[in-house]
Structures are given as C-alpha cells and as structure tokens.
Design a protein around this motif. Structure first.
Motif, PDB file in Angstrom:
ATOM      1  N   GLY A 180       4.317   6.005  10.907  1.00 58.58           N
ATOM      2  CA  GLY A 180       4.682   7.046  11.866  1.00 58.58           C
ATOM      3  C   GLY A 180       5.995   6.798  12.574  1.00 58.58           C
ATOM      4  O   GLY A 180       6.191   7.257  13.703  1.00 58.58           O
ATOM      5  N   CYS A 181       6.922   6.089  11.925  1.00 56.37           N
ATOM      6  CA  CYS A 181       8.199   5.730  12.547  1.00 56.37           C
ATOM      7  C   CYS A 181       9.363   6.468  11.892  1.00 56.37           C
ATOM      8  O   CYS A 181       9.286   6.855  10.724  1.00 56.37           O
ATOM      9  CB  CYS A 181       8.430   4.225  12.452  1.00 56.37           C
ATOM     10  N   ASN A 182      10.433   6.630  12.651  1.00 56.76           N
ATOM     11  CA  ASN A 182      11.616   7.287  12.090  1.00 56.76           C
ATOM     12  C   ASN A 182      12.762   6.292  11.852  1.00 56.76           C
ATOM     13  O   ASN A 182      13.920   6.680  11.709  1.00 56.76           O
ATOM     14  CB  ASN A 182      12.089   8.427  12.992  1.00 56.76           C
ATOM     15  N   ALA A 183      12.434   4.996  11.829  1.00 56.86           N
ATOM     16  CA  ALA A 183      13.435   3.964  11.514  1.00 56.86           C
ATOM     17  C   ALA A 183      12.726   2.776  10.886  1.00 56.86           C
ATOM     18  O   ALA A 183      11.533   2.551  11.110  1.00 56.86           O
ATOM     19  CB  ALA A 183      14.191   3.533  12.766  1.00 56.86           C
ATOM     20  N   ALA A 200      17.952   4.682   9.782  1.00 55.62           N
ATOM     21  CA  ALA A 200      17.355   5.908  10.314  1.00 55.62           C
ATOM     22  C   ALA A 200      16.742   6.692   9.166  1.00 55.62           C
ATOM     23  O   ALA A 200      17.306   6.764   8.071  1.00 55.62           O
ATOM     24  CB  ALA A 200      18.416   6.752  11.016  1.00 55.62           C
ATOM     25  N   LEU A 201      15.579   7.270   9.389  1.00 54.42           N
ATOM     26  CA  LEU A 201      14.902   8.045   8.370  1.00 54.42           C
ATOM     27  C   LEU A 201      14.905   9.524   8.758  1.00 54.42           C
ATOM     28  O   LEU A 201      14.943   9.866   9.931  1.00 54.42           O
ATOM     29  CB  LEU A 201      13.464   7.540   8.210  1.00 54.42           C
ATOM     30  N   PRO A 202      14.906  10.417   7.755  1.00 52.90           N
ATOM     31  CA  PRO A 202      14.690  10.129   6.326  1.00 52.90           C
ATOM     32  C   PRO A 202      15.961   9.857   5.524  1.00 52.90           C
ATOM     33  O   PRO A 202      15.894   9.513   4.363  1.00 52.90           O
ATOM     34  CB  PRO A 202      14.033  11.419   5.831  1.00 52.90           C
ATOM     35  N   GLU A 203      17.147  10.020   6.125  1.00 54.23           N
ATOM     36  CA  GLU A 203      18.390   9.903   5.358  1.00 54.23           C
ATOM     37  C   GLU A 203      18.708   8.481   4.922  1.00 54.23           C
ATOM     38  O   GLU A 203      19.401   8.270   3.929  1.00 54.23           O
ATOM     39  CB  GLU A 203      19.569  10.445   6.185  1.00 54.23           C
ATOM     40  N   GLY A 204      18.237   7.490   5.660  1.00 51.73           N
ATOM     41  CA  GLY A 204      18.571   6.110   5.345  1.00 51.73           C
ATOM     42  C   GLY A 204      19.911   5.687   5.913  1.00 51.73           C
ATOM     43  O   GLY A 204      20.498   4.690   5.458  1.00 51.73           O
ATOM     44  N   THR A 205      20.402   6.405   6.932  1.00 55.38           N
ATOM     45  CA  THR A 205      21.661   6.051   7.574  1.00 55.38           C
ATOM     46  C   THR A 205      21.533   4.702   8.291  1.00 55.38           C
ATOM     47  O   THR A 205      20.538   4.454   8.962  1.00 55.38           O
ATOM     48  CB  THR A 205      22.059   7.131   8.612  1.00 55.38           C
ATOM     49  N   GLU A 228       0.810  -1.215   0.000  1.00 49.87           N
ATOM     50  CA  GLU A 228       0.000   0.000   0.000  1.00 49.87           C
ATOM     51  C   GLU A 228       0.842   1.263   0.000  1.00 49.87           C
ATOM     52  O   GLU A 228       0.341   2.349  -0.289  1.00 49.87           O
ATOM     53  CB  GLU A 228      -0.920   0.016   1.233  1.00 49.87           C
ATOM     54  N   ALA A 229       2.137   1.117   0.339  1.00 53.88           N
ATOM     55  CA  ALA A 229       3.017   2.286   0.352  1.00 53.88           C
ATOM     56  C   ALA A 229       3.174   2.884  -1.042  1.00 53.88           C
ATOM     57  O   ALA A 229       3.581   4.033  -1.194  1.00 53.88           O
ATOM     58  CB  ALA A 229       4.386   1.911   0.923  1.00 53.88           C
ATOM     59  N   GLY A 230       2.871   2.102  -2.075  1.00 51.78           N
ATOM     60  CA  GLY A 230       2.866   2.636  -3.431  1.00 51.78           C
ATOM     61  C   GLY A 230       4.195   2.589  -4.155  1.00 51.78           C
ATOM     62  O   GLY A 230       4.300   3.026  -5.300  1.00 51.78           O
ATOM     63  N   LYS A 231       5.236   2.060  -3.525  1.00 46.74           N
ATOM     64  CA  LYS A 231       6.545   1.949  -4.154  1.00 46.74           C
ATOM     65  C   LYS A 231       7.104   0.558  -3.881  1.00 46.74           C
ATOM     66  O   LYS A 231       6.675  -0.110  -2.945  1.00 46.74           O
ATOM     67  CB  LYS A 231       7.497   3.023  -3.596  1.00 46.74           C
ATOM     68  N   PRO A 232       8.067   0.099  -4.719  1.00 51.19           N
ATOM     69  CA  PRO A 232       8.615  -1.244  -4.506  1.00 51.19           C
ATOM     70  C   PRO A 232       9.112  -1.422  -3.080  1.00 51.19           C
ATOM     71  O   PRO A 232       9.924  -0.629  -2.603  1.00 51.19           O
ATOM     72  CB  PRO A 232       9.773  -1.310  -5.517  1.00 51.19           C
ATOM     73  N   ARG A 233       8.627  -2.445  -2.391  1.00 50.65           N
ATOM     74  CA  ARG A 233       8.949  -2.628  -0.976  1.00 50.65           C
ATOM     75  C   ARG A 233      10.406  -2.946  -0.740  1.00 50.65           C
ATOM     76  O   ARG A 233      10.928  -2.756   0.368  1.00 50.65           O
ATOM     77  CB  ARG A 233       8.095  -3.729  -0.372  1.00 50.65           C
ATOM     78  N   THR A 234      11.092  -3.453  -1.789  1.00 50.22           N
ATOM     79  CA  THR A 234      12.498  -3.790  -1.631  1.00 50.22           C
ATOM     80  C   THR A 234      13.420  -2.593  -1.853  1.00 50.22           C
ATOM     81  O   THR A 234      14.619  -2.705  -1.654  1.00 50.22           O
ATOM     82  CB  THR A 234      12.893  -4.912  -2.613  1.00 50.22           C
ATOM     83  N   SER A 235      12.883  -1.450  -2.265  1.00 52.20           N
ATOM     84  CA  SER A 235      13.690  -0.259  -2.490  1.00 52.20           C
ATOM     85  C   SER A 235      13.715   0.602  -1.234  1.00 52.20           C
ATOM     86  O   SER A 235      12.848   0.493  -0.359  1.00 52.20           O
ATOM     87  CB  SER A 235      13.130   0.557  -3.657  1.00 52.20           C
ATOM     88  N   LEU A 236      14.716   1.485  -1.128  1.00 53.04           N
ATOM     89  CA  LEU A 236      14.793   2.396   0.008  1.00 53.04           C
ATOM     90  C   LEU A 236      13.586   3.318   0.033  1.00 53.04           C
ATOM     91  O   LEU A 236      13.034   3.611   1.105  1.00 53.04           O
ATOM     92  CB  LEU A 236      16.088   3.218  -0.062  1.00 53.04           C
ATOM     93  N   ALA A 237      13.148   3.744  -1.149  1.00 50.66           N
ATOM     94  CA  ALA A 237      11.974   4.609  -1.225  1.00 50.66           C
ATOM     95  C   ALA A 237      10.741   3.891  -0.687  1.00 50.66           C
ATOM     96  O   ALA A 237       9.912   4.483   0.016  1.00 50.66           O
ATOM     97  CB  ALA A 237      11.739   5.051  -2.671  1.00 50.66           C
ATOM     98  N   GLY A 238      10.617   2.599  -1.015  1.00 52.62           N
ATOM     99  CA  GLY A 238       9.489   1.828  -0.520  1.00 52.62           C
ATOM    100  C   GLY A 238       9.551   1.647   0.981  1.00 52.62           C
ATOM    101  O   GLY A 238       8.533   1.715   1.678  1.00 52.62           O
ATOM    102  N   LYS A 278      11.028   3.678   3.125  1.00 50.37           N
ATOM    103  CA  LYS A 278      10.713   4.971   3.731  1.00 50.37           C
ATOM    104  C   LYS A 278       9.212   5.222   3.743  1.00 50.37           C
ATOM    105  O   LYS A 278       8.645   5.684   4.737  1.00 50.37           O
ATOM    106  CB  LYS A 278      11.412   6.093   2.957  1.00 50.37           C
ATOM    107  N   ALA A 279       8.572   4.919   2.626  1.00 47.05           N
ATOM    108  CA  ALA A 279       7.137   5.150   2.524  1.00 47.05           C
ATOM    109  C   ALA A 279       6.372   4.317   3.548  1.00 47.05           C
ATOM    110  O   ALA A 279       5.438   4.806   4.196  1.00 47.05           O
ATOM    111  CB  ALA A 279       6.658   4.824   1.109  1.00 47.05           C
ATOM    112  N   ALA A 280       6.781   3.053   3.717  1.00 45.29           N
ATOM    113  CA  ALA A 280       6.109   2.179   4.685  1.00 45.29           C
ATOM    114  C   ALA A 280       6.323   2.673   6.105  1.00 45.29           C
ATOM    115  O   ALA A 280       5.390   2.676   6.929  1.00 45.29           O
ATOM    116  CB  ALA A 280       6.628   0.751   4.535  1.00 45.29           C
ATOM    117  N   ALA A 281       7.555   3.109   6.422  1.00 44.36           N
ATOM    118  CA  ALA A 281       7.856   3.592   7.769  1.00 44.36           C
ATOM    119  C   ALA A 281       7.122   4.890   8.074  1.00 44.36           C
ATOM    120  O   ALA A 281       6.578   5.075   9.167  1.00 44.36           O
ATOM    121  CB  ALA A 281       9.360   3.792   7.926  1.00 44.36           C
ATOM    122  N   GLU A 282       7.102   5.790   7.107  1.00 42.35           N
ATOM    123  CA  GLU A 282       6.427   7.065   7.318  1.00 42.35           C
ATOM    124  C   GLU A 282       4.923   6.873   7.510  1.00 42.35           C
ATOM    125  O   GLU A 282       4.293   7.549   8.318  1.00 42.35           O
ATOM    126  CB  GLU A 282       6.701   7.997   6.138  1.00 42.35           C
TER     127      GLU A 282
END
Length: 211
Positions: A114-117, A150-155, A95-105, A107-111
């Motif tokens: 409501g999480c920052n990691a 860590a989000l949003p940078e992906g560190t 439902e995040a709308g982006k490939p779940r295996t990508s960093l963008a996906g 981030k979308a799932a975490a956001e």
C-alpha cells in the motif's frame, strides 16, 4: 609561541595514535521532486551487488551475506516503528510474484504494502577489521548504494552511494566528527555501515521529517 605550537602538535600526534576516521567518497542524493507526497515507503531487503567480471569466492559470498544481514538490521534500527515505513521481508518480496530485483518486482511489493515509494539497497563490499579496537592491522571497509523510487513511474527521488574505509584521523581531518563518535577506535564493519547509512538517509528529505 613555540611552546604553544609544541603542545598543539603533541596533542594531534596523540590523537593520531588512537584514532580511526573514515575515508572514502559518498555520492550526493539526486535532485528531489518537490510536488511528490510520500504516503509510505516499502523497504525491500538488501541485496548483494554482483561483479560481472569475476566470480566471488566462497569466503566473499559468506562475508557479503553477513553484510546484507547487518544492512537490513541497520535499516530497521534507522526507521524504528514508523507507520509511514513498511519493512518488506524476503518472503513478502517473493510473494509479489515477480523477480524482486526487477523494477516490476519492486512495484509489486510496494503496491501490495500500500505504498507509493520503494527503497532499495545494494551491498557491494563488507570487510571486517583485522585486529582490535586500538591496534587494527586492517581497517573495516564497506560499500553500498541506495535509491528511493516514486511509484508507479519509478522516478528516482533520492539516491546515494558510499565507499568507505576507516583510516587514521590525521589522514583526513574533515572526518574528525566520526572519529570522535567512535571514541578514536577502530570500529567494526557493522558500525561503519550503520553510521554511513544514517548519514545518507538523513540527506533524503522524503525519508526524514516524519521521524
């Protein structure tokens, strides 16, 4: 003195006959950021690692599927009902709308949670023992990796990799504790996976301490 030595030797040989320590290597977690405060971590469903050099057989695909199911259950068991951990389902990840295996996906799932990691896990190998608890012809074998971002940078806050195959106690006395935990038996892959996952996540200060 010789009698004492014979008693000790006999005891060790007895343990060897009924033991099953775990052999392999585990990567240490990454250096952690001391100034990062975890509000909550979104745990993505485990994924299967891919081997680009060859195509997996149908049997291997089935086994890996069973392994990811076991890994997801181990994650749920480890975190329990903690409020700072959000378990993300396959449906929620899509439902995040982006490939779940990508960093963008991720981030979308975490956001959305409501999480920052975000916690990602990948299963590379899952091999069930052949035989029983005391007379296994082939031992259980597992390999998986994880990373906490860590989000949003992906560190990368923590990461680790496990490549474990159960082996007789005398092959590696440093693994005596795991052998004792397993009552000196040949364990199933699910148990080997759960034990090593617990040890890895316990090394990440961001994921413990709030338990």
């Amino acid at each position: 003195m010789n009698a004492t030595r014979r008693i000790i030797t006999a005891g060790l040989l007895g343990l060897t006959a009924m033991s099953g320590g775990c052999g392999g290597t585990t990567a240490q977690p990454e250096p952690q950021l001391p100034d990062f405060t975890l509000s909550c971590a979104a745990v993505l469903p485990a994924v299967q690692g891919t081997d680009l050099d060859r195509k997996s057989t149908e049997g291997e695909e089935k086994t890996l599927h069973e392994g990811t199911t076991a890994l997801n259950q181990a994650l749920r068991d480890y975190f329990g009902s903690r409020t700072d951990i959000r378990m993300i389902s396959d449906e929620q990840a899509e439902e995040a709308g982006k490939p779940r295996t990508s960093l963008a996906g991720a981030k979308a799932a975490a956001e959305k949670a409501g999480c920052n990691a975000i916690l990602e896990t990948t299963l590379h190998r899952y091999k069930e023992r052949i035989g029983g608890e005391y007379t296994a012809k082939e031992p259980s074998s597992v390999s998986f990796s994880y990373r906490l971002l860590a989000l949003p940078e992906g560190t990368v806050l923590c990461r680790g990799r496990v490549d474990e195959e159960q082996e007789p106690l005398m092959s590696n006395l440093l693994k005596f504790r795991l052998s004792a935990e397993n009552s000196f038996t040949w364990v199933k892959a699910e148990q080997l996976l759960s034990q090593n996952l617990r040890e890895q996540l316990n090394d990440c200060s961001f994921l413990v301490g709030k338990q």
